[in-house]
Design an enzyme around this catalytic site. Structure first.
Site, mmCIF file in Angstrom:
data_model
loop_
_atom_site.group_PDB
_atom_site.id
_atom_site.type_symbol
_atom_site.label_atom_id
_atom_site.label_comp_id
_atom_site.label_asym_id
_atom_site.label_seq_id
_atom_site.Cartn_x
_atom_site.Cartn_y
_atom_site.Cartn_z
ATOM 1 N N ARG A 1 0.842 -1.198 0.000
ATOM 2 C CA ARG A 1 0.000 0.000 0.000
ATOM 3 C C ARG A 1 0.878 1.248 0.000
ATOM 4 O O ARG A 1 1.930 1.291 0.655
ATOM 5 C CB ARG A 1 -0.889 0.031 1.246
ATOM 6 C CG ARG A 1 -2.130 -0.831 1.147
ATOM 7 C CD ARG A 1 -3.138 -0.274 0.117
ATOM 8 N NE ARG A 1 -4.341 -1.084 0.018
ATOM 9 C CZ ARG A 1 -4.514 -2.092 -0.832
ATOM 10 N NH1 ARG A 1 -3.542 -2.445 -1.667
ATOM 11 N NH2 ARG A 1 -5.654 -2.750 -0.870
ATOM 12 N N HIS B 1 -1.090 0.519 -9.714
ATOM 13 C CA HIS B 1 -1.765 -0.316 -8.705
ATOM 14 C C HIS B 1 -2.453 -1.527 -9.358
ATOM 15 O O HIS B 1 -3.643 -1.756 -9.152
ATOM 16 C CB HIS B 1 -2.780 0.523 -7.900
ATOM 17 C CG HIS B 1 -3.214 -0.175 -6.630
ATOM 18 N ND1 HIS B 1 -3.493 0.492 -5.461
ATOM 19 C CD2 HIS B 1 -3.436 -1.489 -6.346
ATOM 20 C CE1 HIS B 1 -3.857 -0.368 -4.524
ATOM 21 N NE2 HIS B 1 -3.835 -1.581 -5.051
#
Ligand code: NDP
Ligand code: OXD
Length: 315
Positions: free
Chosen positions: A230, A278
């Site tokens: 993350r 991502h």
């Protein structure tokens, strides 16, 4: 009782796939939910804050992702069990990403890309996999699978976790007290950590300065960071500063503090930074929906729930 799909920009695909698999199911997409009392199970990705609490009969939330920080952003999240996504499709993709990036930097590919754009044929010394120590932060489902794949290629692998772990062929470290020892002999740092209050901003200048500098190995150009966990776990400005100072040789970043990565971010132009949007392990609607329906089926037939998130730990 109805199922709800909420938040994802792939909600229509999920709905189509779910309706094909189970045509008799009542499946609704937020915000067209009809009677809120009908909703029993939700498949959610970044739901709008406060919305899930409006379903009085909600029994479970299934996360579209392996990470669940997108749910905890909702301070009014109902206190029903959360099931996170664990699936071979996602795990396999993450293993591919981690392996690809590890090999890319071991084989100095960013420098070869630059040389290619300059029509420059020049040999660069490279380490063999067995000479490189990869340190994986987070030896959960994804970290363990990645560790196995890297071991199979010959890399020396070590891992760092919250609670003590044992894994064949992997040197394991746990907790803050063992973090420095873990970093001191890590050449390539891979983060597969969840975003929690404990991991927020963990990968900062301080931490990166503790990575092995390995002056003794002429073929290792310097430490590398790979973050596919993350973005909130890293401090982007500190990574840039370490790339500038030479403390970091290169980085592969799939996640960022702000996503999408702003167009004026200095990361875009850095020749030894690999940026992906991502999607290190973007699973298919088919796999996600199959998982959701399988878990709904288990709950409806009274079987125990699996892959339930520990709300206190935050992952
Ligand atoms: P798991 O929950 O299986 O593993 C998490 C690991 O992190 C565990 O080993 C855990 O330690 C460790 N950990 C958590 N907090 C700390 C801490 N404070 N200090 C040290 N170690 C810690 O998660 P997954 O492997 O399934 O997924 C990991 C993350 O990857 C997800 O949370 C998500 O954010 C990210 N992800 C990113 C994707 C992408 O496309 N970029 C796709 C999928 C996931 P312990 O073993 O002791 O519990
Ligand atoms: C996940 C993700 O958490 O894709 O699964 O980021």
């Amino acid at each position: 009782m109805a199922l709800l799909i909420i938040g994802s920009d792939r909600a229509a695909d999920f709905h189509k796939t779910a309706s094909e698999r189970e045509p008799d199911r009542d499946i609704r997409i937020w915000p067209d939910v009809g009677a809120v009392a009908d909703i029993k199970h939700a498949l959610a990705w970044h739901p709008e804050a406060g919305v899930l609490k409006s379903f009085p009969n909600l029994e479970t939330i299934v996360s579209v992702g392996a990470g669940v920080d997108h749910l905890f952003k909702d301070l009014d999240l109902p206190s029903v069990p959360i099931i996170r996504y664990i699936d071979p499709d996602l795990t396999g993709r993450m293993v591919e990403y981690v392996t690809l990036q590890t090999l890319y930097h071991t084989r100095r590919m960013s420098e070869y890309r630059t040389q290619q754009s300059d029509n420059n044929w020049q040999y660069l010394p490279e380490p063999a996999a067995h000479e490189v120590r990869v340190g994986i932060m987070g030896l959960g489902v994804l970290g363990q699978a990645s560790a196995k794949a890297l071991r199979a290629l010959g890399y020396q692998v070590r891992g760092w976790t919250r609670s003590p772990k044992q894994m064949d062929g992997v040197e394991c470290f746990a907790g803050q007290s063992e973090l420095d020892a873990f970093l001191a002999e890590t050449d390539i740092l891979v983060s597969l950590l969840p975003f929690t209050p404990d991991t927020k901003g963990l990968i900062n200048r301080d931490l990166l300065n503790k990575l092995s500098l390995r002056g003794r190995h002429p073929r290792m150009p310097g430490p590398v960071l790979i973050n596919a966990g993350r973005g909130g776990v890293q401090v982007g400005d500190d990574i840039l500063a370490c790339l500038e100072s030479g403390q970091l040789y290169a980085a592969s970043l799939d996640v960022f503090e702000v996503e999408p990565l702003p167009a004026d971010s200095p990361f875009w132009a850095h020749e030894r930074v690999v940026i992906t949007p991502h999607n290190a392990a973007e699973s298919t609607p088919d796999s996600i929906v199959a998982y959701f329906l399988e878990h709904v089926g288990r709950m409806d037939s009274g079987e125990p729930m699996q892959n339930v998130v520990d709300r206190d730990a935050g992952y």
